[in-house]
Design a protein around this motif. Structure first.
Motif, PDB file in Angstrom:
ATOM      1  N   ALA A 145      10.547 -47.451 -52.991  1.00 10.80           N
ATOM      2  CA  ALA A 145       9.964 -46.135 -53.258  1.00 10.80           C
ATOM      3  C   ALA A 145       9.038 -46.257 -54.466  1.00 10.80           C
ATOM      4  CB  ALA A 145      11.051 -45.106 -53.544  1.00 10.80           C
ATOM      5  N   VAL A 146       7.895 -45.592 -54.405  1.00 13.30           N
ATOM      6  CA  VAL A 146       6.943 -45.645 -55.516  1.00 13.30           C
ATOM      7  C   VAL A 146       6.538 -44.231 -55.917  1.00 13.30           C
ATOM      8  CG1 VAL A 146       6.029 -47.923 -54.927  1.00 13.30           C
ATOM      9  CG2 VAL A 146       4.991 -45.906 -53.919  1.00 13.30           C
ATOM     10  N   TRP A 147       6.228 -44.086 -57.175  1.00 15.59           N
ATOM     11  CA  TRP A 147       5.700 -42.808 -57.646  1.00 15.59           C
ATOM     12  C   TRP A 147       4.920 -43.028 -58.925  1.00 15.59           C
ATOM     13  CZ3 TRP A 147      10.644 -44.216 -58.933  1.00 15.59           C
ATOM     14  CH2 TRP A 147      11.020 -44.075 -60.248  1.00 15.59           C
ATOM     15  N   ARG A 148       4.080 -42.057 -59.245  1.00 15.18           N
ATOM     16  CA  ARG A 148       3.341 -42.098 -60.505  1.00 15.18           C
ATOM     17  C   ARG A 148       3.087 -40.671 -60.965  1.00 15.18           C
ATOM     18  NH1 ARG A 148      -2.438 -41.536 -60.243  1.00 15.18           N
ATOM     19  NH2 ARG A 148      -3.094 -41.118 -58.113  1.00 15.18           N
ATOM     20  N   ARG A 149       3.162 -40.507 -62.257  1.00 15.48           N
ATOM     21  CA  ARG A 149       2.909 -39.208 -62.864  1.00 15.48           C
ATOM     22  C   ARG A 149       1.405 -39.007 -62.978  1.00 15.48           C
ATOM     23  NH1 ARG A 149       5.928 -36.599 -67.992  1.00 15.48           N
ATOM     24  NH2 ARG A 149       4.223 -35.393 -68.863  1.00 15.48           N
ATOM     25  N   VAL A 150       0.944 -37.815 -62.597  1.00 18.81           N
ATOM     26  CA  VAL A 150      -0.476 -37.481 -62.661  1.00 18.81           C
ATOM     27  C   VAL A 150      -0.624 -36.274 -63.573  1.00 18.81           C
ATOM     28  CG1 VAL A 150      -2.517 -36.779 -61.360  1.00 18.81           C
ATOM     29  CG2 VAL A 150      -0.839 -38.329 -60.300  1.00 18.81           C
ATOM     30  N   GLU A 151      -1.269 -36.482 -64.704  1.00 19.31           N
ATOM     31  CA  GLU A 151      -1.461 -35.385 -65.659  1.00 19.31           C
ATOM     32  C   GLU A 151      -2.439 -34.365 -65.076  1.00 19.31           C
ATOM     33  OE1 GLU A 151       0.363 -35.176 -68.334  1.00 19.31           O
ATOM     34  OE2 GLU A 151       1.230 -37.176 -68.076  1.00 19.31           O
ATOM     35  N   THR A 152      -2.089 -33.096 -65.192  1.00 17.93           N
ATOM     36  CA  THR A 152      -2.952 -32.006 -64.723  1.00 17.93           C
ATOM     37  C   THR A 152      -3.061 -30.966 -65.833  1.00 17.93           C
ATOM     38  OG1 THR A 152      -1.048 -30.926 -63.690  1.00 17.93           O
ATOM     39  CG2 THR A 152      -2.398 -32.342 -62.285  1.00 17.93           C
ATOM     40  N   PRO A 153      -3.849 -31.260 -66.863  1.00 22.35           N
ATOM     41  CA  PRO A 153      -3.923 -30.370 -68.016  1.00 22.35           C
ATOM     42  C   PRO A 153      -4.427 -28.968 -67.686  1.00 22.35           C
ATOM     43  CG  PRO A 153      -5.606 -32.102 -68.140  1.00 22.35           C
ATOM     44  CD  PRO A 153      -4.710 -32.441 -66.993  1.00 22.35           C
ATOM     45  N   GLU A 154      -5.164 -28.832 -66.578  1.00 23.69           N
ATOM     46  CA  GLU A 154      -5.678 -27.510 -66.204  1.00 23.69           C
ATOM     47  C   GLU A 154      -4.593 -26.657 -65.535  1.00 23.69           C
ATOM     48  OE1 GLU A 154      -5.834 -30.011 -62.650  1.00 23.69           O
ATOM     49  OE2 GLU A 154      -6.425 -30.346 -64.726  1.00 23.69           O
ATOM     50  N   SER A 155      -3.455 -27.278 -65.201  1.00 27.15           N
ATOM     51  CA  SER A 155      -2.372 -26.581 -64.516  1.00 27.15           C
ATOM     52  C   SER A 155      -1.282 -26.172 -65.500  1.00 27.15           C
ATOM     53  CB  SER A 155      -1.779 -27.487 -63.436  1.00 27.15           C
ATOM     54  OG  SER A 155      -0.530 -27.012 -63.004  1.00 27.15           O
ATOM     55  N   ALA A 156      -0.617 -25.075 -65.198  1.00 21.39           N
ATOM     56  CA  ALA A 156       0.503 -24.631 -66.036  1.00 21.39           C
ATOM     57  C   ALA A 156       1.661 -25.622 -65.972  1.00 21.39           C
ATOM     58  CB  ALA A 156       0.973 -23.252 -65.588  1.00 21.39           C
ATOM     59  N   MET A 157       1.745 -26.386 -64.877  1.00 22.48           N
ATOM     60  CA  MET A 157       2.825 -27.367 -64.737  1.00 22.48           C
ATOM     61  C   MET A 157       2.627 -28.571 -65.651  1.00 22.48           C
ATOM     62  SD  MET A 157       3.716 -27.232 -60.651  1.00 22.48           S
ATOM     63  CE  MET A 157       3.907 -28.972 -60.635  1.00 22.48           C
ATOM     64  N   GLY A 158       1.393 -28.892 -66.011  1.00 27.72           N
ATOM     65  CA  GLY A 158       1.136 -30.006 -66.916  1.00 27.72           C
ATOM     66  C   GLY A 158       0.990 -31.348 -66.223  1.00 27.72           C
ATOM     67  N   TYR A 159       1.774 -31.571 -65.177  1.00 26.52           N
ATOM     68  CA  TYR A 159       1.657 -32.818 -64.410  1.00 26.52           C
ATOM     69  C   TYR A 159       2.291 -32.638 -63.038  1.00 26.52           C
ATOM     70  CZ  TYR A 159       6.593 -33.766 -65.594  1.00 26.52           C
ATOM     71  OH  TYR A 159       7.960 -33.687 -65.742  1.00 26.52           O
ATOM     72  N   THR A 160       1.862 -33.483 -62.128  1.00 23.98           N
ATOM     73  CA  THR A 160       2.493 -33.588 -60.816  1.00 23.98           C
ATOM     74  C   THR A 160       2.924 -35.033 -60.652  1.00 23.98           C
ATOM     75  OG1 THR A 160       0.419 -34.108 -59.694  1.00 23.98           O
ATOM     76  CG2 THR A 160       1.030 -31.776 -59.831  1.00 23.98           C
ATOM     77  N   ILE A 161       3.587 -35.311 -59.541  1.00 24.20           N
ATOM     78  CA  ILE A 161       4.021 -36.674 -59.271  1.00 24.20           C
ATOM     79  C   ILE A 161       3.603 -37.045 -57.855  1.00 24.20           C
ATOM     80  CG2 ILE A 161       5.994 -38.225 -59.026  1.00 24.20           C
ATOM     81  CD1 ILE A 161       7.369 -36.631 -61.222  1.00 24.20           C
TER      82      ILE A 161
END
Length: 197
Positions: A145-161
């Protein structure tokens, strides 16, 4: 006009090569038995039911393991809904032999309380688990299984995965019986369960 036709032809060729390449990738990843050479192995994590271990399964039980996170907008709720649909197709005796387990790869936000609430939407049988970043990386490596954090500064969540979305049928010894590729329908999972149960 000829140039547009040539560009359209090139675009179509690139698209066809991409589809063919993706098909070969999916074929390589789709396994009928041993998990495509993945080692699998023990899963021992804090969970919504206390400390979880695959060794707690009965000899005739299998776990349906999924790596995801509760803030996922699409793949995770769809995958868990597919597991729920597949379970609904089984008879009661078969259902009792299947343990659905979601492992969160977002320990920063996914507390056990949040996981309990989230997995509860899909049914009482669902278990949520997570661990430290180091535990999750080691475990995911064994399961492919693989994953990576993706910063989303324009979003209220701050990041997605961004994460892979396979389901794994695993026995109490941690042997991967089947790896099921993502699908919005339960047919592939039902077929795998039919073979495993």
């Amino acid at each position: 006009m000829k140039r547009q036709g040539l560009l359209a032809g090139i675009a179509l060729l690139v698209l066809m090569l991409g589809v063919a390449g993706y098909g070969l990738f999916q074929q390589q990843m789709n396994t009928g038995g041993s998990g495509n050479g993945l080692s699998g192995g023990p899963i021992e994590l804090p969970s919504t039911r206390g400390d979880f271990s695959l060794t707690q399964l009965e000899e005739d039980q299998v776990a349906v393991v999924f790596f995801g996170y509760t803030y996922c907008p699409d793949v995770c709720p769809m995958s868990l809904a597919v597991v729920r649909q597949a379970l609904a197709e089984l008879d009661e005796a078969e259902r009792e032999r299947v343990v659905p387990l979601m492992i969160s790869v977002d320990p920063e936000r996914d507390t056990l309380e949040r996981l309990a609430e989230y997995t509860g939407y899909f049914g009482e049988a669902f278990i949520g688990a997570t661990g430290s970043e180091a535990e999750l990386e080691e475990l995911a490596g064994r399961y492919g299984a693989v994953w990576r954090r993706v910063e989303t500064p324009e979003s209220a969540m701050g990041y997605t995965i961004d994460h892979s979305s396979s389901l794994y049928l695993v026995d109490r010894d941690g042997d991967i019986l089947r790896r099921v590729l993502y699908s919005p329908a339960p047919h592939a999972l039902l077929s795998a369960l039919d073979e495993a149960l």
